[in-house]
Design a protein around this motif. Structure first.
Motif, PDB file in Angstrom:
ATOM      1  N   LYS A  56      68.275  16.313  59.459  1.00  0.00           N
ATOM      2  CA  LYS A  56      67.218  16.696  60.395  1.00  0.00           C
ATOM      3  C   LYS A  56      67.766  16.673  61.812  1.00  0.00           C
ATOM      4  O   LYS A  56      68.432  15.724  62.229  1.00  0.00           O
ATOM      5  N   ARG A  57      67.490  17.729  62.538  1.00  0.00           N
ATOM      6  CA  ARG A  57      68.035  17.859  63.887  1.00  0.00           C
ATOM      7  C   ARG A  57      67.209  17.070  64.880  1.00  0.00           C
ATOM      8  O   ARG A  57      65.972  17.173  64.912  1.00  0.00           O
ATOM      9  N   LYS A  92      67.563  20.036  71.884  1.00  0.00           N
ATOM     10  CA  LYS A  92      67.992  19.774  70.522  1.00  0.00           C
ATOM     11  C   LYS A  92      69.410  19.245  70.553  1.00  0.00           C
ATOM     12  O   LYS A  92      70.153  19.477  71.519  1.00  0.00           O
ATOM     13  N   HIS A 108      74.040  14.272  71.169  1.00  0.00           N
ATOM     14  CA  HIS A 108      72.713  13.842  70.746  1.00  0.00           C
ATOM     15  C   HIS A 108      71.676  14.212  71.810  1.00  0.00           C
ATOM     16  O   HIS A 108      71.945  14.161  73.015  1.00  0.00           O
ATOM     17  N   SER A 109      70.476  14.578  71.340  1.00  0.00           N
ATOM     18  CA  SER A 109      69.483  15.189  72.224  1.00  0.00           C
ATOM     19  C   SER A 109      69.055  14.290  73.379  1.00  0.00           C
ATOM     20  O   SER A 109      68.812  14.767  74.488  1.00  0.00           O
TER      21      SER A 109
END
Length: 562
Positions: free
Chosen positions: A427-428, A443, A494-495
Motif C-alpha cells: 500500500k502506497r 505520495k 516516504h510521503s
C-alpha cells in the motif's frame, strides 16, 4: 410464478373495464386503489385494460401505475410496464421517467436508471432523480459516476451538494469533499448543519486546521444551530488537526448533555496520548450524570494503551460489564490486547485473544503481529499471521521485518515470495499538509508536484543535516533485493518526509509543521523527524493511522513507542 399484473378472478370491476373509452375513469380507479393502500389492485386494474387490444393508455395511466409499483416495491410489474412504455414511445416523457428510475434505484439497478435518465433528459437529469442516483452510486463507491450525474443536473439543491460532500468523505475522498464545499459556497447555495458536519469531517481527515477554523467562523456568522452533532464534529476536527486546546475550548463552551460530545473529547485526548486527562474526563462525565457507552470505553482503553497504563486498562475493561452492564465487543478486546502487547506482555495478549468469547478477526491478530515486530517475537508472529484470513501488504512487511531482525534471511525472502505469489502490492503511503489555505497531497516517491524539484532539494539538505547529528538510515527496513544506496533512497521518498520538506520550503522559521498520514509512521521516519525537529528548532505534529506524534527538540510525545 404468477403474473403480478393479473386481475384477481371474480373482480366486480370487470364489467366496467370492458369499455376502453373510459380512460379518465380508469385512471381515477388506479389512483384510488393506490391512495387507499391497495397498489396491487391498481396494477391488476391496468393489466385488465391492457388485455383489450383497442385500449391505449396515456402517460398519466403509466405514471399512476408506476406510483403503484413504487408503493408496492414491485419491480417485476414495473419492468413489464417499462416494456409497454418503450413500445408506445413514452420512454422520454418527463413525467414517466422519474417514478420508473426511482424504482430501479430502490432495487439497486443503478445502470438501468442511469440509461433511462440519459435517454429521457438528453444528458441532463432532474434534481430528485439525480439526488437518488448520487446516493446509490456512493453506496457502491462509484465516485466517478456520481460526479458525472452531478454535472448533468441543471438544477442542484442543498441535498445535491450535501450528497456529494458526504459521499466523498464516506468514500475516503476528503480533498474532493472540501472542493465541493467551496464550490457550493461559490454557487451561492447556503450550507446547512449537515454541510458543515461533513466538511468538518473532511478537514479532520486531512488535518486542514486552517480551513476547519474558517468553517467554524462561518458557522457562527451564519448562526448555524450548534447541535450535538456539530459540536462533536468541531471537537473531533480540532483534535485531529492537532489543536487539542481548541477542542477543549469548544467542549467547555457548549452544552454537554449528549454522550457523543463527551466521546469526541475523550477520543481526541486519547489519540494525543493524554491518558491521565482521559481518565479525569471519564470520571467527570459520570459525576455530571452521564453514563458511558461502548464508544466511551473504547476510547478509554485506547488511551490507557497509548499511555502504557495497563492496570487501568484491566480495571476499566472489567468494569464495562461488572459495573456498567456493557458487554465488551471485538474492538474492546482488541484495545485490551493492544494495551498488553504495547507493554511487552505478549504472552498475556495472546491468552486474551484465545479467551475471547467471539472468533478473533484479522484486526485483533494484526495488533499482536505489530507488537511481535516491535519485540522481535517470530514465534507469536507466525501464529498471528496464520490466523488472518486476508493478508494486507502491511502484514507481509511486518513479518518480513520480524525475520530480518532475527537474521532469518531465508524466511524473510520467503515472505516476499509469498507476497508476489499472492499478487499483493504494498500500500502506497500518502501524506497531507495544509499550507496557505490549500491542502497538498504527497505520495511516496511523488515527483508530480509542481514544485517537486525544490522539494527534493530541501529534502536532500535536511537528510544531510540529520546525518551530521548522527542519524543513520534504517536500510534494513527495505527489501534486501536492492542495493544499499537504493534502500536508502527508498526511505528518503516516504510521503511524510516529502510533506515536511514542502512545509520547510514554504513556511517561515518557527512555524509549526502539521502532517497527516494514511499509514503508520515507520521507525526510520520517526527517528528522522525527531532529529529534524531538533536541528530546525520546530514543532512537528504528525498524525498517522494510529495516533498523534508531537516532535520537539529531538523527542516525541509517544516516548518512542507507537
Amino acid at each position: 410464478m404468477s403474473n403480478p399484473l393479473a386481475l384477481p378472478s371474480g373482480s366486480r370491476l370487470t364489467k366496467c373495464l370492458n369499455d376502453h373509452r373510459r380512460l379518465p375513469f380508469v385512471n381515477s380507479i388506479i389512483r384510488a386503489f393506490t391512495e387507499k393502500g391497495a397498489p396491487h389492485s391498481a396494477i391488476s386494474v391496468l393489466k385488465a385494460f391492457l388485455s383489450f387490444s383497442p385500449f391505449r393508455p396515456d402517460r398519466f395511466t403509466f405514471v399512476l401505475a408506476l406510483q403503484a409499483c413504487l408503493r408496492s416495491s414491485n419491480l417485476t410489474a414495473a419492468a413489464q410496464l417499462h416494456a409497454r412504455i418503450l413500445k408506445i414511445g413514452f420512454q422520454t416523457d418527463a413525467s414517466v421517467v422519474p417514478p420508473l428510475s426511482h424504482l430501479y434505484l430502490r432495487h439497486r439497478h443503478v445502470d438501468e436508471a442511469l440509461l433511462l435518465l440519459a435517454e429521457a433528459f438528453a444528458g441532463s437529469i432532474d434534481v430528485v432523480s439525480g439526488n437518488l442516483l448520487i446516493a446509490e452510486l456512493f453506496k457502491n463507491r462509484e465516485f466517478e459516476k456520481a460526479n458525472r450525474v452531478f454535472k448533468q443536473m441543471p438544477t442542484k439543491d442543498i441535498v445535491s451538494w450535501n450528497s456529494m460532500i458526504a459521499g466523498c468523505v464516506q468514500n475516503s475522498r476528503p480533498r474532493e469533499a472540501l472542493s465541493f464545499f467551496e464550490r457550493m459556497l461559490a454557487s451561492g447555495s447556503e450550507p446547512d448543519g449537515f454541510s458543515f458536519s461533513a466538511a468538518l469531517s473532511a478537514c479532520a481527515r486531512v488535518g486542514a486546521r486552517g480551513l476547519g477554523e474558517r468553517l467554524h467562523r462561518l458557522m457562527l456568522e451564519k448562526r448555524i444551530d450548534l447541535n450535538y452533532i456539530l459540536c462533536s464534529a468541531l471537537i473531533d476536527m480540532y483534535a485531529k488537526c492537532g489543536n487539542i486546546d481548541a477542542a477543549r475550548a469548544v467542549f467547555n463552551g457548549v452544552c454537554r448533555d449528549s454522550i457523543s460530545i463527551w466521546n469526541s473529547m475523550i477520543t481526541g485526548l486519547a489519540i494525543h496520548g493524554l491518558g491521565s486527562n482521559v481518565l479525569e474526563l471519564f470520571s467527570r462525565m459520570q459525576t455530571e450524570g452521564l453514563a458511558p457507552d461502548a464508544v466511551t470505553f473504547l476510547s478509554v482503553l485506547t488511551a490507557c494503551s497509548h499511555a502504557g497504563m495497563v492496570e487501568e486498562a484491566r480495571r476499566h475493561f472489567r468494569n464495562m460489564n461488572e459495573v456498567h452492564g456493557i458487554e465488551p465487543r471485538m474492538q474492546h478486546y482488541g484495545a485490551m490486547v493492544d494495551a498488553l502487547a504495547r507493554a511487552g506482555l505478549l504472552d498475556q495478549a495472546y491468552e486474551t485473544i484465545r479467551g475471547m468469547p467471539m472468533e478473533p478477526d484479522s484486526v485483533t491478530w494484526r495488533i499482536l503481529l505489530s507488537a511481535c515486530r516491535r519485540h522481535h517475537r517470530a514465534d507469536l508472529g507466525e501464529i498471528a499471521i496464520s490466523h488472518m484470513v486476508n493478508h494486507g501488504s502491511g502484514d507481509y512487511v511486518m513479518m518480513w521485518r520480524i525475520y530480518s531482525a532475527k537474521g532469518k534471511w531465508t524466511d524473510a525472502a520467503g515472505v516476499w515470495d509469498s507476497m508476489k505469489e499472492n499478487k499483493v502490492r504494498k500500500k502506497r503511503g500518502m501524506s497531507w499538509v495544509e499550507v496557505g489555505g490549500d491542502v497538498h497531497q504527497f505520495k511516496a516517491g511523488d515527483r508530480l508536484h509542481a514544485e517537486a524539484k525544490d522539494i527534493y532539494r530541501v529534502l536532500y539538505g535536511l537528510t544531510q543535516r540529520v546525518k551530521l547529528e548522527g542519524f543513520r538510515p534504517m536500510t534494513e527496513l527495505v527489501s534486501m533485493d536492492v542495493l544499499e544506496e537504493e534502500r536508502e533512497e527508498n526511505l528518503n521518498l516516504h510521503s511524510e518526509k516529502l510533506a515536511i520538506a514542502y512545509c520547510v520550503l514554504k513556511t517561515g522559521l518557527g512555524t509549526e509543521i502539521r502532517v497527516s498520514k494514511n499509514l503508520q509512521t515507520c521507525e526510520d521516519c520517526h527517528e528522522w523527524i525527531k532529529i529534524v525537529s531538533k536541528v530546525l528548532h520546530r514543532v512537528i505534529l504528525v498524525r498517522d493511522r494510529i495516533r498523534f506524534h508531537r516532535f520537539e527538540k529531538g523527542t516525541c510525545s509517544c516516548n518512542d513507542y507507537w
